[in-house]
Structure formats: structure tokens, C-alpha cells
Scaffold this active site. Structure first.
Site, PDB file in Angstrom:
ATOM      1  N   HIS A   1      -5.952   5.801   6.093  1.00 39.42           N
ATOM      2  CA  HIS A   1      -4.563   5.219   5.448  1.00 39.42           C
ATOM      3  C   HIS A   1      -5.044   4.236   4.570  1.00 39.42           C
ATOM      4  CE1 HIS A   1      -1.054   2.646   5.138  1.00 39.42           C
ATOM      5  NE2 HIS A   1      -0.590   3.654   5.678  1.00 39.42           N
TER       6      HIS A   1
ATOM      7  N   LYS B   1       2.001   0.768  12.432  1.00 34.69           N
ATOM      8  CA  LYS B   1       1.321  -0.339  11.833  1.00 34.69           C
ATOM      9  C   LYS B   1       0.902  -1.423  12.774  1.00 34.69           C
ATOM     10  CE  LYS B   1       2.298   1.290   7.168  1.00 34.69           C
ATOM     11  NZ  LYS B   1       2.407   1.177   5.787  1.00 34.69           N
TER      12      LYS B   1
ATOM     13  N   SER C   1       7.777   4.397   1.632  1.00 32.68           N
ATOM     14  CA  SER C   1       9.316   4.160   1.535  1.00 32.68           C
ATOM     15  C   SER C   1      10.160   4.977   1.867  1.00 32.68           C
ATOM     16  CB  SER C   1       9.563   3.423   0.171  1.00 32.68           C
ATOM     17  OG  SER C   1       8.598   2.235  -0.001  1.00 32.68           O
TER      18      SER C   1
ATOM     19  N   ASN D   1       4.141   5.720  11.577  1.00 29.04           N
ATOM     20  CA  ASN D   1       3.137   4.766  11.785  1.00 29.04           C
ATOM     21  C   ASN D   1       3.669   3.299  11.934  1.00 29.04           C
ATOM     22  OD1 ASN D   1       0.952   3.371  11.311  1.00 29.04           O
ATOM     23  ND2 ASN D   1       0.630   3.724   9.197  1.00 29.04           N
TER      24      ASN D   1
ATOM     25  N   GLU E   1       0.281   9.615   0.238  1.00 26.65           N
ATOM     26  CA  GLU E   1       0.913   8.419   0.146  1.00 26.65           C
ATOM     27  C   GLU E   1       0.575   7.506  -1.146  1.00 26.65           C
ATOM     28  OE1 GLU E   1       2.248   7.090   4.270  1.00 26.65           O
ATOM     29  OE2 GLU E   1       0.141   6.646   4.072  1.00 26.65           O
TER      30      GLU E   1
ATOM     31  N   GLU F   1      -4.309   1.261   3.613  1.00 25.51           N
ATOM     32  CA  GLU F   1      -4.542  -0.096   4.080  1.00 25.51           C
ATOM     33  C   GLU F   1      -5.866  -0.096   4.395  1.00 25.51           C
ATOM     34  OE1 GLU F   1      -1.127  -0.256   6.579  1.00 25.51           O
ATOM     35  OE2 GLU F   1       0.340  -0.236   4.719  1.00 25.51           O
TER      36      GLU F   1
ATOM     37  N   GLY G   1       5.690   0.411   1.558  1.00 24.84           N
ATOM     38  CA  GLY G   1       6.089  -0.869   1.923  1.00 24.84           C
ATOM     39  C   GLY G   1       6.949  -1.642   0.709  1.00 24.84           C
TER      40      GLY G   1
HETATM   41  O1  LIG Z   1       1.922   5.114   7.100  1.00 25.34           O
HETATM   42  C1  LIG Z   1       3.095   4.790   6.593  1.00 25.34           C
HETATM   43  C2  LIG Z   1       2.822   4.550   4.897  1.00 25.34           C
HETATM   44  O2  LIG Z   1       2.014   3.443   4.906  1.00 25.34           O
HETATM   45  C3  LIG Z   1       4.386   4.162   4.446  1.00 25.34           C
HETATM   46  O3  LIG Z   1       4.898   2.998   4.749  1.00 25.34           O
HETATM   47  P1  LIG Z   1       6.312   2.681   4.563  1.00 25.34           P
HETATM   48  O4  LIG Z   1       7.283   3.825   4.852  1.00 25.34           O
HETATM   49  O5  LIG Z   1       6.719   1.352   5.195  1.00 25.34           O
HETATM   50  O6  LIG Z   1       6.501   2.415   2.827  1.00 25.34           O
END
Ligand SMILES: O=C[C@H](O)COP(=O)(O)O
Length: 254
Positions: free
Chosen positions: A96, A12, A212, A10, A166, A98, A172
Site C-alpha cells: 500500500h 486502515k 476516493s 481497507n 491506486e 501509505e 483519501g
Molecule cells: O486502500 C485504499 C485506498 O488507499 C483508498 O483510500 P480512499 O478510498 O480513502 O481514498
């Protein structure tokens, strides 16, 4: 039929056109296991979807990061599921954390989106996960079960859905869930499926972990019985994404 390992990237809201070209070049040059072993899907921002799709090696698929909840029309700024289908975009990420947190998407709204996207022929990576407060209050399973139920209530088949667990506190932050913590929730979700949907859906639905994930923790996480792959954020923008894809080998040799 076994659950094929699934690795999603992803991206983002990141990247310039130049950055995207570099990421695609890295993915195209990397040595990855065959599509018999792993299904790989990357999710660029909407504006880069079609160029990434046409430049990327055919073994790697693409996903949108969102779509509108119903048929397109007078919804300024939105992108509909039928537009994605029309462009040959096979996957979409929905729910998601977010979007749930920052754009107030409720469980019911996410359930409606998943149902509509499936009805238009898209495959869905549906995300669930608890906040730190919810984990500390001991309500993790209750939270992810309610999020999953809101989807289950709206759909008649899980064939084209991958469920991404997640934990919000791990996204993150560099604070990855331990393999045992991930396994516990994944096993709980599988039990929820067998108790509330069917034994078949419980056995066949892929439940992937996100939060992460990195080149250094992916093998141990991916080695857990009920972890069928990953949804990767930050590390999917880097060459280590290739190493994370290779973690599929742990399941092949298990
Ligand atoms: O969609 C992916 C997740 O939000 C994980 O993000 P991350 O690997 O940066 O922690």
C-alpha cells in the site's frame, strides 16, 4: 474464465471495538450480489481480524493489511504470513502506498513480501500507484510498471494476486481519477502483463482501482473495460460500501 468483480474494503488504522461491531452489523444486514458476481474482502486492523472473521457473514472474506517479509521470528511488532494462514485469514494487502511512503517500503521489499505471502498460501492484494509529481512528470506508466515488475520478478504465478492501481494523489483526497484516467492505466498494466508475463496472465489478472471511490462514482469507474473492482478506504467504513459492492452489477449486465 472471466474476471470476477472484486471489492476490497481497507479499514486502515481506524475504529474501536464498538465501531467494528457496527460496521460488521451493517455488512451482515446489507443486500449484496451473490458470490458468483462479486468477491468481497474487508481488511480490519490486525487486532480485529479474528473477531471480524468469526462475526461476518461467510460470503465476505477478510484480509490483513500487511505481513512480515519472511518467516516469523525475532521481529518485534511484526505479524508473519504463516500466522495469518494459521488463523485462516485468506488475504493480505501488500505494498500500500501509505506503507511505501511512510515506512519506506521499496519495490523490491514489496516483491519479496508478495512472494513470501504466496508461498504460505495467502492471496495477495498488491498495490501500485504514482504520486502527483510523477503523474505531472508524465511517468505514471513507468512507475506502475516498475512496481509491478518488482513483484513479477519474484513470483511464478499471478493466480492468487489481485493488482490494485491506486494513484497516490487520489487516496483519501476526494480527488478521484476520472474513469478515463483509470481505464488508461489499467489498460497499460494489462498490456505490460501481455508484453512481459503472458497473454493468459494479462487476460485473467484482476486489476482493481483505489482512490476516493464512493457510492456516487463507483458505477462509472466499474463500467470501464479494464476496471475489475475497487480497493476502498474511507467509504468502506460507511454504509455506502454496500452500494459500492453493488457496482458489480454493472459488469454482470454489460
Ligand atoms: O486502500 C485504499 C485506498 O488507499 C483508498 O483510500 P480512499 O478510498 O480513502 O481514498
Amino acid at each position: 474464465m472471466g474476471r470476477k468483480f472484486f471489492v476490497g474494503g481497507n479499514w486502515k488504522c481506524n475504529g474501536t471495538a464498538e465501531d467494528v461491531k457496527k460496521i460488521v452489523a451493517t455488512l451482515n444486514a446489507g443486500q449484496i450480489p451473490s458470490t458468483d458476481v462479486v468477491e468481497v474482502v474487508v481488511s480490519p486492523p490486525f487486532v480485529f481480524l479474528t473477531s471480524v472473521k468469526s462475526e461476518l457473514r461467510p460470503e465476505i472474506q477478510v484480509a490483513a493489511q500487511n505481513c512480515w517479509v519472511k518467516k516469523g521470528g525475532a521481529f518485534t511488532g511484526e505479524v508473519s504470513a504463516e500466522m495469518l494462514a494459521n488463523l485462516g485469514i485468506p488475504w493480505v494487502i501488500l505494498g500500500h502506498s501509505e506503507r511505501r511512503a511512510l515506512l519506506n517500503e521499496t519495490n523490491e521489499f514489496v516483491g519479496d513480501k508478495v512472494a513470501y505471502a504466496l508461498s504460505q498460501g495467502l492471496k495477495v492484494i498488491a498495490c501500485v500507484g504514482e504520486t502527483l509529481e510523477q503523474r505531472e512528470a508524465g511517468t505514471t506508466m513507468e512507475v506502475v510498471a516498475a512496481q509491478t515488475k518488482a513483484i513479477a520478478d519474484k513470483i511464478s504465478s499471478w493466480d492468487n494476486v489481485v493488482l490494485a492501481y491506486e494513484p497516490v494523489w487520489a487516496i483519501g483526497t476526494g480527488k478521484v481519477a476520472s474513469p478515463a484516467q483509470a481505464q488508461e492505466v489499467h489498460a497499460g498494466l494489462r498490456k505490460w502483463f501481455s508484453d512481459n508475463v503472458s497473454a493468459e496472465v494479462s487476460a485473467s489478472t484482476r486489476i482493481i482501482y483505489g482512490g476516493s471511490v464512493s457510492g456516487s462514482n463507483c458505477k462509472e469507474l466499474g463500467g470501464q473495460t479494464d476496471v475489475d473492482g475497487f480497493l476502498v478506504g474511507g467509504a468502506s467504513l460507511k454504509p455506502e460500501f454496500i452500494d459500492i459492492i453493488k457496482a458489480a452489477e454493472v459488469k454482470k449486465s454489460a
